[in-house]
Design an enzyme around this catalytic site. Structure first.
Site, PDB file in Angstrom:
ATOM      1  N   ARG A  51       0.816  -1.217   0.000  1.00  0.00           N
ATOM      2  CA  ARG A  51       0.000   0.000   0.000  1.00  0.00           C
ATOM      3  C   ARG A  51       0.847   1.263   0.000  1.00  0.00           C
ATOM      4  NH1 ARG A  51      -3.214  -1.270   5.263  1.00  0.00           N
ATOM      5  NH2 ARG A  51      -1.069  -1.787   5.691  1.00  0.00           N
ATOM      6  N   LYS A 148       3.559 -19.193   5.245  1.00  0.00           N
ATOM      7  CA  LYS A 148       3.033 -19.725   6.502  1.00  0.00           C
ATOM      8  C   LYS A 148       2.734 -18.551   7.436  1.00  0.00           C
ATOM      9  CE  LYS A 148       6.209 -20.324  10.073  1.00  0.00           C
ATOM     10  NZ  LYS A 148       7.008 -21.021  11.008  1.00  0.00           N
ATOM     11  N   ASP A 177       6.780 -24.139   2.937  1.00  0.00           N
ATOM     12  CA  ASP A 177       7.391 -24.426   4.232  1.00  0.00           C
ATOM     13  C   ASP A 177       8.877 -24.351   3.923  1.00  0.00           C
ATOM     14  OD1 ASP A 177       8.705 -25.510   6.379  1.00  0.00           O
ATOM     15  OD2 ASP A 177       7.085 -26.882   6.871  1.00  0.00           O
ATOM     16  N   HIS A 178       9.513 -23.250   4.311  1.00  0.00           N
ATOM     17  CA  HIS A 178      10.875 -23.016   3.810  1.00  0.00           C
ATOM     18  C   HIS A 178      11.851 -24.106   4.254  1.00  0.00           C
ATOM     19  CE1 HIS A 178      11.357 -21.011   7.723  1.00  0.00           C
ATOM     20  NE2 HIS A 178      12.605 -21.378   7.611  1.00  0.00           N
ATOM     21  N   LYS A 182      15.497 -26.321   2.222  1.00  0.00           N
ATOM     22  CA  LYS A 182      16.887 -26.414   2.684  1.00  0.00           C
ATOM     23  C   LYS A 182      17.579 -27.589   2.005  1.00  0.00           C
ATOM     24  CE  LYS A 182      16.081 -24.546   7.312  1.00  0.00           C
ATOM     25  NZ  LYS A 182      16.993 -23.431   7.487  1.00  0.00           N
ATOM     26  N   GLU A 216      16.902 -23.513  18.964  1.00  0.00           N
ATOM     27  CA  GLU A 216      17.316 -22.144  18.641  1.00  0.00           C
ATOM     28  C   GLU A 216      17.892 -21.505  19.893  1.00  0.00           C
ATOM     29  OE1 GLU A 216      14.362 -20.033  15.788  1.00  0.00           O
ATOM     30  OE2 GLU A 216      13.155 -21.215  17.162  1.00  0.00           O
ATOM     31  N   ASP A 235       3.957 -22.993  15.595  1.00  0.00           N
ATOM     32  CA  ASP A 235       4.996 -22.313  14.819  1.00  0.00           C
ATOM     33  C   ASP A 235       6.021 -23.283  14.227  1.00  0.00           C
ATOM     34  OD1 ASP A 235       6.081 -19.767  13.952  1.00  0.00           O
ATOM     35  OD2 ASP A 235       7.780 -20.179  15.286  1.00  0.00           O
ATOM     36  N   HIS A 240       7.277 -27.514  10.324  1.00  0.00           N
ATOM     37  CA  HIS A 240       8.660 -27.907  10.054  1.00  0.00           C
ATOM     38  C   HIS A 240       9.011 -29.301  10.584  1.00  0.00           C
ATOM     39  CE1 HIS A 240       8.890 -23.855   8.852  1.00  0.00           C
ATOM     40  NE2 HIS A 240       9.168 -23.324  10.014  1.00  0.00           N
ATOM     41  N   LYS A 331      13.116 -22.385  21.965  1.00  0.00           N
ATOM     42  CA  LYS A 331      13.895 -21.153  21.845  1.00  0.00           C
ATOM     43  C   LYS A 331      14.751 -20.976  23.083  1.00  0.00           C
ATOM     44  CE  LYS A 331      10.803 -18.736  18.766  1.00  0.00           C
ATOM     45  NZ  LYS A 331      11.798 -18.681  17.694  1.00  0.00           N
TER      46      LYS A 331
HETATM   47  N1  LIG Z   1       9.273 -12.222   8.233  1.00  0.00           N
HETATM   48  C1  LIG Z   1       9.572 -13.490   8.273  1.00  0.00           C
HETATM   49  O1  LIG Z   1      10.701 -13.890   8.571  1.00  0.00           O
HETATM   50  C2  LIG Z   1       8.536 -14.525   7.934  1.00  0.00           C
HETATM   51  C3  LIG Z   1       8.876 -15.899   8.076  1.00  0.00           C
HETATM   52  C4  LIG Z   1       7.930 -16.869   7.724  1.00  0.00           C
HETATM   53  C5  LIG Z   1       6.695 -16.465   7.251  1.00  0.00           C
HETATM   54  N2  LIG Z   1       6.392 -15.134   7.139  1.00  0.00           N
HETATM   55  C6  LIG Z   1       5.063 -14.774   6.622  1.00  0.00           C
HETATM   56  O2  LIG Z   1       5.235 -13.928   5.491  1.00  0.00           O
HETATM   57  C7  LIG Z   1       4.177 -12.990   5.429  1.00  0.00           C
HETATM   58  C8  LIG Z   1       4.779 -11.585   5.422  1.00  0.00           C
HETATM   59  O3  LIG Z   1       5.505 -11.387   6.620  1.00  0.00           O
HETATM   60  P1  LIG Z   1       6.388 -10.094   6.873  1.00  0.00           P
HETATM   61  O4  LIG Z   1       7.172 -10.384   8.107  1.00  0.00           O
HETATM   62  O5  LIG Z   1       7.103  -9.688   5.659  1.00  0.00           O
HETATM   63  O6  LIG Z   1       5.248  -9.013   7.242  1.00  0.00           O
HETATM   64  P2  LIG Z   1       5.403  -7.436   7.315  1.00  0.00           P
HETATM   65  O7  LIG Z   1       6.817  -7.029   7.517  1.00  0.00           O
HETATM   66  O8  LIG Z   1       4.367  -6.972   8.291  1.00  0.00           O
HETATM   67  O9  LIG Z   1       4.985  -6.957   5.851  1.00  0.00           O
HETATM   68  C9  LIG Z   1       3.668  -6.985   5.391  1.00  0.00           C
HETATM   69  C10 LIG Z   1       3.641  -6.469   3.961  1.00  0.00           C
HETATM   70  O10 LIG Z   1       2.292  -6.498   3.504  1.00  0.00           O
HETATM   71  C11 LIG Z   1       1.950  -5.213   2.995  1.00  0.00           C
HETATM   72  N3  LIG Z   1       0.511  -5.025   3.209  1.00  0.00           N
HETATM   73  C12 LIG Z   1      -0.146  -4.951   4.388  1.00  0.00           C
HETATM   74  N4  LIG Z   1      -1.470  -4.750   4.170  1.00  0.00           N
HETATM   75  C13 LIG Z   1      -1.652  -4.696   2.835  1.00  0.00           C
HETATM   76  C14 LIG Z   1      -2.770  -4.513   1.992  1.00  0.00           C
HETATM   77  N5  LIG Z   1      -4.010  -4.316   2.476  1.00  0.00           N
HETATM   78  N6  LIG Z   1      -2.584  -4.521   0.654  1.00  0.00           N
HETATM   79  C15 LIG Z   1      -1.361  -4.694   0.125  1.00  0.00           C
HETATM   80  N7  LIG Z   1      -0.245  -4.884   0.863  1.00  0.00           N
HETATM   81  C16 LIG Z   1      -0.392  -4.878   2.207  1.00  0.00           C
HETATM   82  C17 LIG Z   1       2.806  -4.256   3.811  1.00  0.00           C
HETATM   83  O11 LIG Z   1       3.012  -3.010   3.189  1.00  0.00           O
HETATM   84  P3  LIG Z   1       1.970  -1.781   3.402  1.00  0.00           P
HETATM   85  O12 LIG Z   1       1.712  -1.680   4.868  1.00  0.00           O
HETATM   86  O13 LIG Z   1       2.672  -0.611   2.814  1.00  0.00           O
HETATM   87  O14 LIG Z   1       0.759  -2.146   2.633  1.00  0.00           O
HETATM   88  C18 LIG Z   1       4.128  -5.043   3.821  1.00  0.00           C
HETATM   89  O15 LIG Z   1       4.803  -4.894   2.605  1.00  0.00           O
HETATM   90  C19 LIG Z   1       3.285 -13.286   6.634  1.00  0.00           C
HETATM   91  O16 LIG Z   1       2.283 -14.189   6.245  1.00  0.00           O
HETATM   92  C20 LIG Z   1       4.222 -13.985   7.597  1.00  0.00           C
HETATM   93  O17 LIG Z   1       3.545 -14.838   8.481  1.00  0.00           O
HETATM   94  C21 LIG Z   1       7.282 -14.163   7.465  1.00  0.00           C
END
Ligand SMILES: NC(=O)c1ccc[n+]([C@@H]2O[C@H](COP(=O)([O-])OP(=O)(O)OC[C@H]3O[C@@H](n4cnc5c(N)ncnc54)[C@H](OP(=O)(O)O)[C@@H]3O)[C@@H](O)[C@H]2O)c1
Length: 483
Positions: A51, A148, A177-178, A182, A216, A235, A240, A331
């Site tokens: 957004r 996930k 599932d990353h 691996k 971890e 989690d 995993h 953890k």
């Molecule tokens: N981070 C990790 O290490 C990790 C690991 C495993 C899985 N995941 C999964 O990956 C996904 C993303 O995680 P993240 O950590 O990257 O989350 P994040 O940092 O909160 O990022 C969320 C993203 O979604 C966008 N977004 C939010 N609302 C939106 C909307 N209505 N329309 C379009 N875009 C929107 C946000 O940008 P704007 O606010 O500008 O829209 C941002 O780019 C989640 O499902 C999470 O569970 C993450």
């Protein structure tokens, strides 16, 4: 030995959540690594979508910064970086509104593999699927990648599956599932099904028990709010550790084909016994040198969420009945390591009259120092008669394979390339995810019904003492948690 890098077909990849944490740390640096390796073709395009108001130049600067911070060695490859950034563009879009969708449609090219990465909160998956369809952005060959957590129980997983199935066939849905991306996890299949040596012994007649540990050293850190609603069971175990168990326990598929592999994994999940409450130990870390306690980190002094879990699981099928699988993950433990130990039975008769317990153990280290060790029994050197001693046949993949062994492609980049190739082997199928939740739900519901309170454990330890008892009751011991 030379790695073979086969370029994938040219593609348009849209990353919804292209400014998020996952995109910054994993997806964008991973794509750049594939670009430098010559696997991402120069005609491929990547569109970041979120957004936030930003133009394409602003997004290119954002991607450049992400690569500088998380790209490791390749961050200095300025020539490739310039060319890579030219392949990036950005659309400000709202998954729940109309903003940006026609602009996105204008960026999509004919004749390219089209993939949409849903790197956003799961609550937006259904909205994205609906809008992609509404705006005519997909066809029968388009793919979606979903992150996930895939649901928080069976009901929500089914709902997500239904939302996606309204617009996409199962063959178009790539549930990540990353762990499955691996290198060493895939090696589990190579070790099992590429060697004559192990398969004949891989059953309850010869295997006493199996241990799977994912430890971890970090705590929940900034993920406290998410983690307190999730816990180690949702989690880590439901996805995993379950996947690792499946790869160890499954029957050989007839071929290395997505559905053949996933059919066999599904059969394992369906053969898992319900787990008795006294076969589970839940834990929460206390404060230590490493940082505050779990309850402080999640900001709830009465939190009953587990940061550690150990459990004994039975697999009721012909191959494994009678051989328990012990799983643990947590953890703030003593060391960071992911290991699988296949502990073989004692000899049924020792010709040496030995009283001591000598048994073969095959240990597979997923991280760190990826490799395998086979514990074998030999004669203790010296003239003191026939005394036996256990020694390791130790192999580090990095040493054995040289530079190629050290070149570990990150899980995300490998999986994204598989999406473009259209290979679903390393992704979870909808029925697999649902079966895993169907097994998990009664365990979690049981804790709530009984008001189960996790045991505490010291930060930097191997977990709660009760986990030691879990194996001691069966006259077994955990392998040490060490890196
Ligand atoms: N981070 C990790 O290490 C990790 C690991 C495993 C899985 N995941 C999964 O990956 C996904 C993303 O995680 P993240 O950590 O990257 O989350 P994040 O940092 O909160 O990022 C969320 C993203 O979604 C966008 N977004 C939010 N609302 C939106 C909307 N209505 N329309 C379009 N875009 C929107 C946000 O940008 P704007 O606010 O500008 O829209 C941002 O780019 C989640 O499902 C999470 O569970 C993450």
């Amino acid at each position: 030995m030379v790695s073979r890098v086969i370029p994938v077909d040219p593609f348009d990849l849209v990353i919804f959540g292209g400014t998020g944490d996952l995109a910054r740390r994993k997806i964008l640096p991973g794509l750049f690594r594939r670009f430098c390796a010559g696997q991402m073709p120069p005609e491929a395009c990547v569109v970041g979508a979120a957004r936030a108001d930003m133009d394409t130049d602003g997004y290119r600067a954002f991607v450049g910064e992400a690569i500088a911070e998380f790209g490791g060695d390749i961050a200095n490859d300025t020539e490739n970086l310039g060319a890579f950034l030219q392949r990036m563009s950005y659309v400000s879009i709202d998954a729940r509104g109309e903003k940006g969708w026609s602009e996105l449609a204008g960026l999509m090219r004919e004749g390219m593999v089209r993939a949409f990465y849903f790197s956003v909160a799961p609550g937006l998956f259904g909205d994205l699927a609906e809008r992609l369809n509404q705006h005519g952005l997909t066809d029968a060959d388009s793919r979606i990648v979903v992150e996930k957590p895939f649901g928080r129980d069976l009901a929500t997983a089914k709902e997500l599956n239904r939302d996606l199935a309204a617009y996409f066939d199962e063959g178009q849905i790539y549930r990540i599932d990353h762990y499955l991306g691996k290198e060493t996890v895939q090696n589990l299949m190579a070790v099992r099904f590429g060697n004559m040596l192990f398969e004949p012994l891989w059953n309850s007649q010869y295997v006493d028990h199996i241990q799977i540990t994912v430890a971890e050293t970090v705590g929940v850190g900034g993920r406290g709010e998410y983690y307190d609603k999730s816990g180690a069971m949702r989690d880590m175990v439901q996805n995993h550790l379950m996947q690792l168990l499946c790869l160890i326990a499954m029957e050989p598929p007839s071929k290395f084909d997505p559905d053949a592999v996933r059919d066999e994994k599904l059969k394992v999940i369906r053969a898992l016994d319900a787990v008795e409450p006294h076969h589970i130990v839940r834990g929460q870390y206390e404060a230590g040198e490493e940082g505050p306690s779990f309850r402080e980190e999640v900001n709830d002094p009465r939190s009953r969420t587990e940061s550690y879990i150990a459990m004994k699981i039975g697999v009721s099928n012909w191959r494994w009945a009678g051989t328990p699988f012990y799983l643990r993950t947590g953890k703030r433990l003593k060391a960071r390591c992911s290991e699988i130990h296949v502990v073989f039975k004692e000899l049924n008769h020792s010709i040496f009259g030995e009283q001591e317990d000598h048994r073969n153990v095959l240990s597979i280290r997923l991280q760190p120092n990826e490799g395998m060790t086979l514990g074998v029994t030999i004669k203790e050197p010296g003239p003191g008669g026939m005394r036996l001693v256990d020694v390791p046949l130790d192999m580090s993949f990095a040493d054995a394979l040289g530079a190629d062994g050290a070149d570990q492609t990150d899980a995300y980049e490998r999986l994204i390339m598989d999406v473009i190739r259209g290979n679903q082997t390393l992704f979870m199928r909808g029925d697999e995810v649902e079966a895993a939740w169907a097994w998990t739900d009664p365990i979690i519901n049981g804790w709530h019904t009984r008001g189960d309170v996790p045991k505490t454990y010291d930060s930097g330890s191997e977990g709660p003492v009760d986990a030691v008892q879990l194996l001691a009751r069966d006259t077994r011991v955990w392998r040490k948690v060490s890196s």
